[in-house]
Enzyme design. Structure first.
Site, PDB file in Angstrom:
ATOM      1  N   GLU A  21       2.005  26.592  -9.831  1.00 61.36           N
ATOM      2  CA  GLU A  21       1.380  27.784 -10.422  1.00 61.36           C
ATOM      3  C   GLU A  21       0.989  27.540 -11.882  1.00 61.36           C
ATOM      4  O   GLU A  21      -0.067  28.005 -12.333  1.00 61.36           O
ATOM      5  CB  GLU A  21       2.327  28.977 -10.297  1.00 61.36           C
TER       6      GLU A  21
ATOM      7  N   GLU B 269       8.072  29.388  -2.065  1.00 56.90           N
ATOM      8  CA  GLU B 269       8.913  30.506  -2.496  1.00 56.90           C
ATOM      9  C   GLU B 269       9.404  31.394  -1.353  1.00 56.90           C
ATOM     10  O   GLU B 269      10.489  31.983  -1.431  1.00 56.90           O
ATOM     11  CB  GLU B 269       8.155  31.381  -3.513  1.00 56.90           C
TER      12      GLU B 269
END
Length: 748
Positions: free
Chosen positions: A115, A135
């Site tokens: 990210e 995640e």
């Protein structure tokens, strides 16, 4: 070890190289996040800085956000411990930086690491760099902008696949898809990244903010169709957890209202998900698995594992061939010994079939398969045992036979050789009784199919040496198993804890509860199948023998049911002959067989345990609890007797050995979420109503009445109890309890 920190070096070219330093994977700990903000602010202010390169030290970019923070949040309930990274750092500091930022990515960029890289204006990668957003495996969604940027860089369908399946890709695929701008050799990574950053600064290359892109999203109607299909798929693969649907909702928000609004919703939903029981369970399971490698007086006394180059496996049946397969595909030479040429040939062919299956499923390349098979040698005597480092005996469960084998191999194997047995029940002290090498005797309890199932129970006696334990743990990790060290008792940890599972289901049936209702509710809870479909799968001969042997071991807490005898007399043997509780036809799913109901009624009449002869009224929730709380109760006895080092080891074993849903954390962790007092009160109530099978253990009573979580079992207690010797039970026990999980993993 140095504390996590961030450095910045400005070169003569005007490029500031900002480096993450937090070995081994440069996790984004709180000091790293603060350091990034500080260094970027400094670089932005400095007139001698034209552009920035973001990288990680030690050949790895970043493995993602430090999930130790999640543990702290779960312990305190304080969500403010999670910093504002998405807007404050990734959007405002990196993506909206007045100077171009290039990510120099190597080794891995996972989770928050990827990210960060997607927030940069370009991404240059070394070959074979692992990229992904895993995640969801922790019960949350990407929280640093990943739900918005990945679809804009890859396209919606591919981004959904990567996020919902927690699937990683390599940098080469990332380049084809548009996630990576260029791939360069590792030694040129910084040089090329610096030049790329300067080229952006001087407008020779485009200055792209991925959050603002829409070219790969498609039309709104197309995006909604893709999301609709993904939601339906998510309901199938993850029906009991919230993060998959939440991830899709957040993606849709960004598509409809723009990337920045998507980022805002993502940050909000991320924090909500961190506090869910799903996240608590998955994070606990993550850390619990890593704790299994820490064994007091074994891994903390300075011992070094010896290199195990060659292993002899005695017995080429289902378990022996699976164990041999696991060893050779991990580059360990194997001598497979059988009693005659016919059995040896059959075992060898099974191993070859196992290896071919791994190739077919893409788990092994053909070259590696050929190499693995070249490491296998057959034998009909002990002549090749003179230089083996370990022997794993996997013959039928006969004490005299095992004693004979161990007496023989002690004489022919080198003095350092570890002598292991794959028994699932027999007392190890009995196995090694006729040897003088008690310190080398150890249990290597694999779960079937041994080359696929991830758990390895390592069973130690009070005489097993720390070196033997450490060496077997190392072999377990080498062959990609998770080793859990347990004590020497009937059924060890997993089979012992779960023996009440089918027993409690049978009690419910004889109290008038529908068989198929029980199975459906247990499957809905998250186990692969219910207890009666499990009986069908394993066959009734196995179920009868298991019931008998556990009744001998634990006569105070077993239920004698006539049902399976009646099914056998009716010509049923479950999946083996296509008729059991369910009907089995090739090419179709099992379906309930209504003709079994009169047999069940006859069994109820014979057992005669229904209060006043009438079926009990019971809710769905109570059914699940009446099946699983006795398992918790037995797990408490396992903890009390010190069979496992710590409670979390039993959680890991239940997840990996019995496919207890990982999002519930494991059997002990789940019980703590439910509440030990509720478990205790329920069992006490049922014991008064239905008998001693439900009688709460002293361990459970103490913790429930004292308000102490079960996971806080005293880890210092590790006793070694002599097994109750069950003459022919071990293979039967193994078959019943472990076939349960085979269906779950056979297609992995």
């Amino acid at each position: 070890m140095a504390k996590p920190h961030v450095t910045m070096e400005v070169g003569n070219d005007g490029v500031a190289v900002v480096t993450l330093i937090n070995p081994p994977v440069n996790a984004l700990a709180i000091p790293i996040i603060a350091g990034l903000k500080e260094k970027f602010d400094e670089a932005t202010r400095r007139n001698d800085v034209k552009a920035l390169v973001l990288t990680g030290k030690g050949g790895r970019f970043s493995g993602g956000f430090d999930i130790n923070v999640f543990q702290k949040v779960h312990a305190t309930g304080d969500i403010s411990l999670v910093p504002d990274v998405s807007v404050e750092l990734v959007v405002n500091t990196i993506e909206d930086c007045k100077k171009p930022v290039v990510a120099a990515v190597e080794g891995l960029a996972l989770g928050g690491g990827l990210e960060l890289a997607m927030g940069c204006h370009a991404r240059i990668a070394a070959p074979k760099t692992q990229l992904g957003l895993p995640e969801l495996t922790l019960g949350v969604i990407p929280g640093f902008g990943g739900t918005q940027r990945l679809p804009r860089l890859l396209g919606l369908s591919k981004a959904i696949e990567i996020m919902l399946l927690s699937k990683s890709i390599m940098s080469e695929e990332g380049k084809k898809l548009g996630l990576i701008d260029a791939i360069v050799p590792s030694q040129e990574l910084l040089k090329v990244s610096r030049q790329w950053a300067l080229d952006i600064s001087e407008r020779r290359k485009p200055w792209l903010r991925s959050l603002h892109r829409t070219d790969k999203i498609g039309s709104l109607s197309e995006a909604r169709e893709v999301l609709k299909a993904a939601r339906q798929q998510a309901k199938k693969i993850a029906p009991n957890v919230p993060q998959h649907q939440a991830c899709l909702d957040v993606m849709e928000e960004g598509i409809i209202h723009g990337g920045y609004n998507g980022v805002l919703k993502e940050a909000k939903v991320f924090k909500e998900l961190v506090l869910t029981e799903t996240s608590k369970g998955l994070v606990h399971a993550f850390f619990a698995q890593r704790m299994t490698s820490k064994i007091p007086k074994v891994t903390d006394v300075g011992l070094k594992p010896r290199h195990i180059k060659k292993v002899a496996v005695i017995g080429g049946g289902l378990m022996g061939s699976g164990i041999a397969t696991a060893l050779i595909v991990s580059n360990i030479h194997v001598v497979l010994k059988e009693i005659n040429s016919e059995y040896l040939q059959k075992g060898t062919k099974t191993i070859e079939a196992n290896v071919r299956s791994l190739v077919t499923r893409g788990k092994l390349t053909r070259d590696k398969a050929d190499k693995a098979l070249s490491m296998l040698k057959g034998a009909l005597d002990y002549s090749d045992f003179k230089d083996v480092d370990m022997v794993i005996e996997a013959v039928i469960e006969s004490v005299p036979l095992k004693q004979k084998i161990f007496s023989e191999i002690e004489k022919v194997c080198p003095p350092h050789c570890i002598l292991a047995t794959n028994t699932s029940t027999i007392d190890l002290n009995l196995v090694g009784e006729k040897t003088s090498s008690q310190d080398r005797i150890i249990g290597a309890h694999f779960f079937s199919p041994a080359h696929i199932m991830p758990l390895l129970e390592i069973v130690r006696t009070e005489k097993t040496s720390a070196q033997a334990i450490l060496d077997l743990m190392t072999v377990g990790k080498t062959i990609k198993k998770v080793p859990v060290v347990v004590g020497n008792c009937t059924g060890f940890a997993v089979n012992r804890s779960f023996f009440p599972y089918t027993q409690s289901a049978l009690i419910l049936v004889h109290l008038g509860v529908d068989v198929f209702r029980i199975d459906k509710l247990i499957s809905s809870f998250g186990l692969p199948m219910g207890p009666f479909q499990l009986q069908d799968l394993s066959g009734y001969g196995v179920a009868l023998a298991v019931g008998k042997e556990f009744a001998n071991a634990f006569p105070d807490r077993t239920f004698q049911s006539p049902l399976i005898d009646l099914l056998v007399k009716n010509g049923r043997n479950g999946k083996t002959n296509g008729k059991g509780y369910y009907i089995y036809e090739k090419g179709s799913k099992p379906r309930p067989d209504p003709s079994v109901l009169p047999i069940i009624e006859e069994s109820r009449r014979l057992a005669n345990i229904m209060p006043d002869g009438k079926p009990i009224n019971i809710t769905d929730k109570e059914i699940v609890e009446m099946v699983l709380f006795p398992v918790v109760n037995e797990a408490c006895r396992v903890l009390d007797e010190g069979v496992v080092v710590r409670a979390s080891d039993l959680d890991t074993a239940s997840v990996l050995g019995m496919s207890f849903p990982s999002y519930r954390g494991g059997i002990v962790f789940w019980a703590d979420l439910v509440g030990p007092k509720h478990v205790y009160d329920s069992l006490k109530k049922w014991s008064q109503r239905f008998g001693d099978f439900y009688k709460p253990s002293k361990f459970l009573e103490e913790r429930a009445t004292g308000g102490i979580p079960l996971v806080r079992a005293p880890s210092s207690l590790f006793f070694f109890h002599l097994c109750i010797y069950l003459p022919s039970s071990a293979l039967i026990v193994k078959t019943t309890m472990e076939m349960y999980t085979a269906l779950v993993v056979k297609d992995r």
